[in-house]
Design a protein around this motif. Structure first.
Motif, short mmCIF file in Angstrom:
data_model
loop_
_atom_site.label_atom_id
_atom_site.label_comp_id
_atom_site.label_asym_id
_atom_site.label_seq_id
_atom_site.Cartn_x
_atom_site.Cartn_y
_atom_site.Cartn_z
N TRP B 281 0.82 -1.19 0.00
CA TRP B 281 0.00 0.00 0.00
C TRP B 281 0.86 1.25 0.00
CZ3 TRP B 281 -4.80 -0.82 -0.98
CH2 TRP B 281 -5.59 0.31 -1.10
N GLN B 282 1.81 1.28 0.91
CA GLN B 282 2.63 2.47 1.03
C GLN B 282 3.48 2.66 -0.21
OE1 GLN B 282 4.57 2.18 4.90
NE2 GLN B 282 2.69 1.26 5.56
N LEU B 285 1.32 4.39 -2.68
CA LEU B 285 1.04 5.78 -2.37
C LEU B 285 2.27 6.64 -2.53
CD1 LEU B 285 -1.37 5.37 0.61
CD2 LEU B 285 -1.87 6.21 -1.66
N SER B 286 3.44 6.07 -2.24
CA SER B 286 4.64 6.89 -2.38
C SER B 286 4.92 7.14 -3.84
CB SER B 286 5.84 6.22 -1.70
OG SER B 286 6.00 4.91 -2.20
N GLY B 288 2.65 7.40 -6.08
CA GLY B 288 1.70 8.42 -6.46
C GLY B 288 2.13 9.79 -5.98
N ALA B 289 2.68 9.80 -4.76
CA ALA B 289 3.08 11.07 -4.16
C ALA B 289 4.22 11.69 -4.95
CB ALA B 289 3.50 10.86 -2.72
N LEU B 290 5.15 10.86 -5.39
CA LEU B 290 6.30 11.37 -6.13
C LEU B 290 5.86 12.08 -7.39
CD1 LEU B 290 9.10 8.68 -6.15
CD2 LEU B 290 9.16 11.00 -5.24
N LYS B 291 4.94 11.44 -8.10
CA LYS B 291 4.58 11.97 -9.40
C LYS B 291 3.34 12.84 -9.33
CE LYS B 291 7.81 10.58 -11.96
NZ LYS B 291 8.54 11.44 -12.90
N GLY B 292 2.79 12.95 -8.15
CA GLY B 292 1.50 13.66 -8.03
C GLY B 292 1.64 15.12 -8.36
#
Lengths: 440, 292, 290
Positions: B281-282, B285-286, B288-292
């Motif tokens: 999961w993490q 999400l990480s 996603g966070a990087l490229k968000g």
């Protein structure tokens, strides 16, 4: 002389046979068609597989498939969706009285008069027949009713020296006395008009006072939500709520029965299907402590009661076997076997049901809960006293949602109770006209 | 001197206060779990008469469990199985489809790629109500109402997982690898299956988990397209029973104690799955966070 | 060679095709059909009447629709700030190696996310009722009356609580992941320069965390405007205004009032607005990237 005695003889014979014909049960219809299977949506307790098996024995060419797709709104959503999608609706469907106009005006129900429905009118309590008819058209068969009586906790009444109210003035006086004597810990009743669709509770009381909100004349509806009678009844309860003499718990919520169980609420306006719930859901200490008496009355009126709830069975326009469907709907609500089977769960709309000796069995757990009273007799009297002059609007779902909001505002004192009625009148009039109804 | 300083801040008053606050927050997050475990161990009368924050004896875990499990021929377990079927097939299907689509977006350039991609991302925010009613009518026309397909097929379209897979492909699968494989004569499909997929294993697991959970949670679509109770997923069945009990229409068949046990049953499997698989999961999400 | 190039060009579409086919069938087609029925007016089974943009004009003056959108806007601003604020605080805590029990908290705060939102709604609904509530004893300890959490005045805040409970852990992980990507050397350099913990947070962590905060905000916006499950399940326990959330209002308009056309129009409006807003967001953050 001979001629005269002949005349008497013939007249009395005619009268005798005439009376016996009237007293004879109207025979239920015969089915002469080919074997069919029909589908049936119903949630009512007491109408179950036993009923279906008994029906199939009586009508071997009609097989029935029963599904419980949910109760009330859950079923209505599915019915609405199926009707608008053009398929998926059952042959026979359970619909409560108040929702009938919605589905009638939607164009979803079959007019059963063409199958001779009006021949069976005499089998049912008159006001219920009025509820399922529009003019000569008949759209459903009445099943059960919920006429009002008054249930109270005798132990609490004795403890605080309250008299059993016969009029609404006495009720209000009792409410005040109880509140003051118990320092606000115990209230006379709960305002059961809280929550979506609960406005029917209040409407039943307005009904009992001789009021109504809607009348259909030909094609035009007249809506009078804020009529004088309506305001009188609403403000009666509103005042009690404002003073704190009534609690405002949402009926059926987790807190509702406990409040009565724990002696915090001393009575309720009790429809005929309620006693079973009380007996099942109140704690054991309450057994034998509660009593049922007729509904309190307004002055200068003959004895009347109102109604809350009750269902019918209708035939949908998607049915490929409407005659068989009609026969089924009629049988489950008017035959002796079926009515005797559902007595105890449902309070019958048919005279066959009301006249059944099973209604007066005081050894049932429910009657025992009320101290061995023959409670059904009180409801039978109430049922006969319900006004025939009452109709429901086809935009009832809108009313249900709006009324809940207006009531909730009135309870939290944001608006007055009269304003709540005015708002409801205006917003729903607007809505109905927008929907293309002829309403004023 | 520095060691002392570090030691000091490790046990300073400030850190103790923070720790305390975090414990309070933990209590908040755990309270409902704590409550449901206790509540599902009580009989109906115990529920309304004993302290909600602790057990009452005798414990009724077994009674409640047996009761809710046997209602309507074990319907709650039927619903559990349905949820597994829905979530499992949606998870596998979505993973496959999104990994292919994500691959296409990340490794190729074609006409209209950017426009299409932006359109797909924008679709993430379209409210379910805009789609569900027409989907119902569509399913009805295809005669798929009240089948598993009515729920599975529409749920396979998941723009967010396409977005995620594109990120993973970009991160884990260098373009040079693809060029090298092509020079070697391998077809793109072979590259995708034998080289690519193993490389984005983590991403696949994340997407699989994400779509499994999303499907398990799915309520609105089943609510509209299903009217046969034996096809309901667990969340829908549970909601139906809850509303029967809380609106007084369960006729004493379903009661509070067993109902709460049913709620507990619906919670436990996912919590276990989460604790075991939180690493993925993490990871997701990480990314996603990087490229968000 | 030409054939090979043609084939080569079509390869991405082969990979895309399952997704595209399903997209057309279950996204595009429904949207188009929804738009089509929104152009009509129909009551019951009578023939539909074409009214063009009539439903759309009505939507912009419909109190129910406008209230629901405003309420959700309010919901997003209040609940979103509380939740992201909390998530940020928690993420900062578990990011700081000097803090105790970080792993434990990380796991505990995440657990609510594993619970389906329908079940959370049911859970909290029961906990909000006076007779079942665990709050009874807590409130009386402090000498307060147990408030009616489900009354119409309090329902908005009670739902804020449920949503916050469900999603704070999830957002915390998003922010935490963002924090984890910050190179540790930056902190060491700052320490050497004499910076304290608070300065590090203010000048290094927060600025570098902005992309993650934006991501969390986008999820929160989506969540707020999609809000349906929790209000829906609470309907059986208390009065929930049909004007509380757009999705709820659309559902009731379609499935309770039977007015599918008007519901479709409102859904279209929502779809277009959210599509436009999120496109702007994505465009903006993509530009930032480049």
């Amino acid at each position: 002389m001979k001629k005269f005695s002949m005349f008497i003889l013939i007249t009395s014979l005619v009268v005798f046979f005439g009376l016996s014909l009237y007293a004879d049960n109207v025979q239920l219809p015969v089915y002469n068609g080919s074997p069919v299977t029909i589908t049936f949506w119903s949630w009512a307790p007491g109408i179950d597989q036993w009923t279906i098996n008994a029906f199939e024995k009586a009508y071997p060419n009609i097989k029935v498939k029963w599904t419980d797709v949910g109760s009330g709104e859950a079923e209505y959503s599915k019915l609405l969706t199926a009707l608008s999608a053009g398929s998926g609706a059952p042959d026979v469907v359970q619909i409560e009285y108040q929702m009938l106009p919605t589905f009638i005006s939607y164009g979803g129900l079959v007019d059963l008069s063409k199958y001779g429905a009006n021949n069976y009118k005499s089998l049912f309590v008159p006001w219920t027949w009025k509820q399922v008819s529009q003019g000569n058209a008949v759209y459903a068969i009445p099943q059960d009713t919920g006429p009002y009586a008054f249930a109270y906790n005798k132990a609490i009444f004795d403890k605080y020296g309250l008299t059993v109210p016969k009029t609404w003035d006495e009720y209000a006086a009792d409410a005040q006395k109880l509140y003051e004597a118990s320092n606000g810990k115990v209230v006379l009743g709960n305002f059961d008009g809280v929550g979506v669709s609960q406005i029917s509770w209040l409407l039943g009381l307005i009904w009992a006072a001789g009021g109504h909100w809607w009348v259909l004349n030909g094609n035009t509806w007249t809506q009078t939500i804020n009529s004088t009678i309506s305001q009188k009844v609403t403000n009666f309860w509103g005042n009690l709520v404002n003073k704190g003499y009534m609690s405002t718990i949402t009926p059926w919520s987790a807190d509702w029965f406990p409040a009565m169980s724990n002696g915090k609420v001393a009575s309720m306006i009790c429809p005929a299907w309620m006693p079973g719930y009380l007996q099942e859901n109140l704690s054991k200490e309450n057994a034998g402590q509660w009593r049922i008496v007729p509904l309190p009355q307004w002055p200068n009126m003959p004895f009347t009661s109102g109604n809350w709830g009750g269902s019918t069975d209708a035939v949908t326009v998607q049915s490929k076997n409407p005659e068989a469907a009609f026969i089924f709907a009629l049988w489950i609500n008017a035959s002796e076997e079926s009515c005797n089977h559902f007595i105890g769960y449902l309070f019958p709309a048919s005279f066959v049901g009301l006249d059944s000796p099973r209604m007066h069995d005081t050894t049932t757990p429910v009657d025992q809960f009320f101290g061995g009273q023959d409670i059904n007799q009180i409801f039978i009297d109430a049922s006969k006293a319900v006004n025939t002059n009452f109709e429901w609007a086809p935009w009832l779902n809108y009313i249900y949602n709006e009324a809940a909001k207006d009531i909730s505002d009135a309870i939290s004192k944001k608006i007055s109770w009269t304003q709540a009625l005015d708002q409801l009148q205006n917003s729903s009039l607007n809505y109905a006209q927008n929907q293309g109804f002829n309403v004023k | 001197m520095e060691d002392k300083k570090i030691k000091k801040s490790f046990y300073s008053i400030k850190s103790m206060i923070f720790l305390f606050l975090m414990f309070v927050a933990s209590a908040y997050f755990l309270l409902p779990l704590f409550w449901i475990i206790i509540a599902s161990s009580k009989s109906n009368s115990q529920l309304f008469s004993t302290n909600p924050l602790w057990f009452a004896f005798p414990l009724n875990f077994v009674n409640n469990f047996v009761n809710i499990s046997s209602l309507f021929n074990g319907e709650i377990w039927r619903w559990f199985l349905n949820s597994i079927i829905y979530s499992g097939s949606i998870s596998i299907g979505t993973t496959l489809i999104s990994s292919m689509a994500g691959f296409a977006f990340s490794k190729y350039n074609f006409k209209g790629k950017n426009v299409l991609f932006f359109a797909i991302i924008g679709m993430i925010m379209v409210p379910s109500t805009a789609l569900v009613l027409p989907i119902y009518l569509l399913m009805h026309g295809l005669n798929l109402i009240n089948t598993y397909w009515a729920v599975i097929l529409p749920s396979l379209v998941n723009p967010f997982t396409v977005y995620l897979m594109r990120v993973f492909w970009m991160q884990e699968f260098p373009n040079e690898l693809l060029d090298a494989a092509r020079i070697d004569g391998a077809s793109d499909f072979r590259v995708f299956f034998s080289i690519g997929l193993p490389l984005v294993k983590g991403g696949l697991a994340t997407v699989a988990l994400f779509s499994f959970v999303g499907a398990w949670n799915n309520f609105f679509l089943p609510l509209v397209v299903l009217s046969k109770e034996n096809l309901y997923p667990l969340v829908l069945g549970l909601q139906v029973w809850t509303s029967l009990v809380t609106t007084g229409q369960s006729q004493g068949i379903i009661t509070y104690g067993p109902l709460l046990m049913g709620v507990l049953i619906s919670i436990i499997p996912l919590i276990f799955a989460f604790m075991l698989l939180r690493k993925y999961w993490q990871y997701g999400l990480s990314a996603g966070a990087l490229k968000g | 060679m030409k054939i090979k190039i043609r084939l080569r060009r079509s390869i991405p579409f082969v990979f895309l095709s399952p997704f595209l086919i399903l997209l057309v069938l279950f996204y595009v087609l429904p949207l188009v059909y929804g738009f089509y029925i929104s152009l009509f007016r129909q009551y019951g089974l009578r023939p539909p009447i074409f009214i063009g943009m009539g439903n759309y004009i009505k939507a912009f003056t419909d109190i129910g629709f406008l209230t629901s959108v405003l309420t959700m806007g309010k919901f997003f601003l209040i609940q979103g700030s509380i939740m992201i604020g909390l998530a940020l605080l928690f993420a900062l805590y578990i990011d700081n190696e000097k803090n105790h029990l970080r792993g434990l908290f990380r796991m505990v705060y995440y657990i609510p996310f594993a619970i389906p939102t329908v079940v959370s709604g049911i859970l909290w609904g029961f906990m909000y009722s006076k007779s079942l509530s665990p709050f009874q004893s807590i409130f009386s300890l402090v000498g307060l009356l147990h408030p009616d959490f489900l009354s119409s005045g309090n329902l908005f805040w009670s739902i804020i609580n449920i949503v916050t409970w469900e999603w704070t852990g999830y957002n915390m992980i998003i922010l935490y992941s963002g924090l984890q990507t910050i190179p540790r050397e930056l902190y060491e350099a700052a320490y050497i320069d004499g910076a304290g913990n608070f300065d590090i947070i203010k000048y290094i962590k927060l600025p570098l965390l902005i992309p993650s905060i934006i991501l969390a905000t986008i999820f929160t916006v989506i969540g707020s405007f999609q809000l349906f499950n929790e209000p829906f399940v609470l309907q059986s326990m208390t009065y929930v205004s049909p004007h509380l959330t757009p999705n709820l209002y659309i559902y009731i308009t379609a499935f309770n009032y039977g007015n599918f056309n008007f519901a479709a129009a409102m859904a279209m409006i929502l779809a277009i607005v959210t599509f436009a807003v999120s496109s702007i967001f994505i465009r903006y953050s993509a530009l930032e990237e480049e």
